[in-house]
Enzyme design. Sequence first.
Site, PDB file in Angstrom:
ATOM      1  N   ASP A   1       0.842  -1.198   0.000  1.00  0.00           N
ATOM      2  CA  ASP A   1       0.000   0.000   0.000  1.00  0.00           C
ATOM      3  C   ASP A   1       0.888   1.264   0.000  1.00  0.00           C
ATOM      4  O   ASP A   1       2.047   1.210   0.421  1.00  0.00           O
ATOM      5  CB  ASP A   1      -0.877  -0.095   1.256  1.00  0.00           C
TER       6      ASP A   1
ATOM      7  N   ASP B   1      -1.977  -0.537   5.925  1.00  0.00           N
ATOM      8  CA  ASP B   1      -2.256   0.016   7.259  1.00  0.00           C
ATOM      9  C   ASP B   1      -3.743   0.035   7.598  1.00  0.00           C
ATOM     10  O   ASP B   1      -4.098   0.337   8.734  1.00  0.00           O
ATOM     11  CB  ASP B   1      -1.683   1.435   7.372  1.00  0.00           C
TER      12      ASP B   1
ATOM     13  N   ASP C   1      -0.340   5.010   0.920  1.00  0.00           N
ATOM     14  CA  ASP C   1      -0.564   5.942   2.037  1.00  0.00           C
ATOM     15  C   ASP C   1      -0.504   5.219   3.380  1.00  0.00           C
ATOM     16  O   ASP C   1      -1.169   4.202   3.580  1.00  0.00           O
ATOM     17  CB  ASP C   1      -1.951   6.596   1.920  1.00  0.00           C
TER      18      ASP C   1
HETATM   19  N1  UMP Z   1      -7.681   8.665   3.202  1.00  0.00           N
HETATM   20  C1  UMP Z   1      -8.713   9.414   3.613  1.00  0.00           C
HETATM   21  N2  UMP Z   1      -8.703   9.847   4.896  1.00  0.00           N
HETATM   22  C2  UMP Z   1      -7.707   9.529   5.729  1.00  0.00           C
HETATM   23  C3  UMP Z   1      -6.666   8.727   5.291  1.00  0.00           C
HETATM   24  C4  UMP Z   1      -6.684   8.293   3.982  1.00  0.00           C
HETATM   25  O1  UMP Z   1      -9.632   9.682   2.857  1.00  0.00           O
HETATM   26  O2  UMP Z   1      -7.732   9.953   6.869  1.00  0.00           O
HETATM   27  C5  UMP Z   1      -7.692   8.241   1.826  1.00  0.00           C
HETATM   28  C6  UMP Z   1      -6.418   8.561   1.104  1.00  0.00           C
HETATM   29  C7  UMP Z   1      -6.339   7.471   0.115  1.00  0.00           C
HETATM   30  C8  UMP Z   1      -7.054   6.329   0.793  1.00  0.00           C
HETATM   31  O3  UMP Z   1      -7.041   7.839  -1.040  1.00  0.00           O
HETATM   32  O4  UMP Z   1      -7.880   6.878   1.782  1.00  0.00           O
HETATM   33  C9  UMP Z   1      -6.115   5.428   1.498  1.00  0.00           C
HETATM   34  O5  UMP Z   1      -5.703   4.551   0.580  1.00  0.00           O
HETATM   35  P1  UMP Z   1      -4.943   3.217   0.964  1.00  0.00           P
HETATM   36  O6  UMP Z   1      -3.735   3.641   1.726  1.00  0.00           O
HETATM   37  O7  UMP Z   1      -5.916   2.403   1.794  1.00  0.00           O
HETATM   38  O8  UMP Z   1      -4.640   2.633  -0.377  1.00  0.00           O
HETATM   39 MG    MG Z   2      -2.960   2.972   3.496  1.00  0.00          MG
END
Ligand code: UMP
Ligand code: MG
Length: 185
Positions: A6, A139, A8
Amino acid sequence: MLILVDQDGVLADFEHRLYQTWQQATPTHEHPGVAPHERRHFYAKDDYPEHLRDAVQRIYTAPGFFRNLPPIDGALDALQAMLARGHDVRICTSPLTLYQNCVGEKYEWVDRHLGAEWVARMVVTKDKTLVHGDILIDDKPHVTGARTPTWQHVVYNQPYNQQAPGLRLHWGNWQEILGTHPGWD
Ligand code: UMP
Ligand code: MG
């Protein structure tokens, strides 16, 4: 093995940048911001009072937010090391539905920190259960979607996912954790 990693909260430090930007942009009498170690919900918005959630969202949907996320310590070296060990490694990331700045900047981030070879390794999807793999390092405490996944979820350790069961990985222990997986050697 096919390892999905992943972006973020695993490679790119969404939390620190959000907190830093909040502190720069918001008068402290309004809200001091939620420090990364105090975060309890997966979505940062949910750690803020309801009337401030739009302001939180404005920070991470603004131009430049995703492009300027700092890499998490050890993440970039770990990706290269997995590849050097002979594994197929892909960056598997979900975009915001408010995609306008997020999607292109996620690609820019990978190009800038890892190069074109890794841009070609990106899988951008709202549903990670539709992607094949042996392991997903993520995460998010519970990664769900339309199918039963082929991958095993290994939780990337963060303050907001302490409730998730199973193996917990970070870039300080990843070789020990993945070393226990039958497909590692
Ligand atoms: N995201 C939010 N709010 C948060 C944290 C992340 O909307 O507090 C979004 C950012 C990314 C997605 O588009 O969620 C997280 O993506 P993954 O890391 O699950 O791929
Ligand atoms: Mg993530």
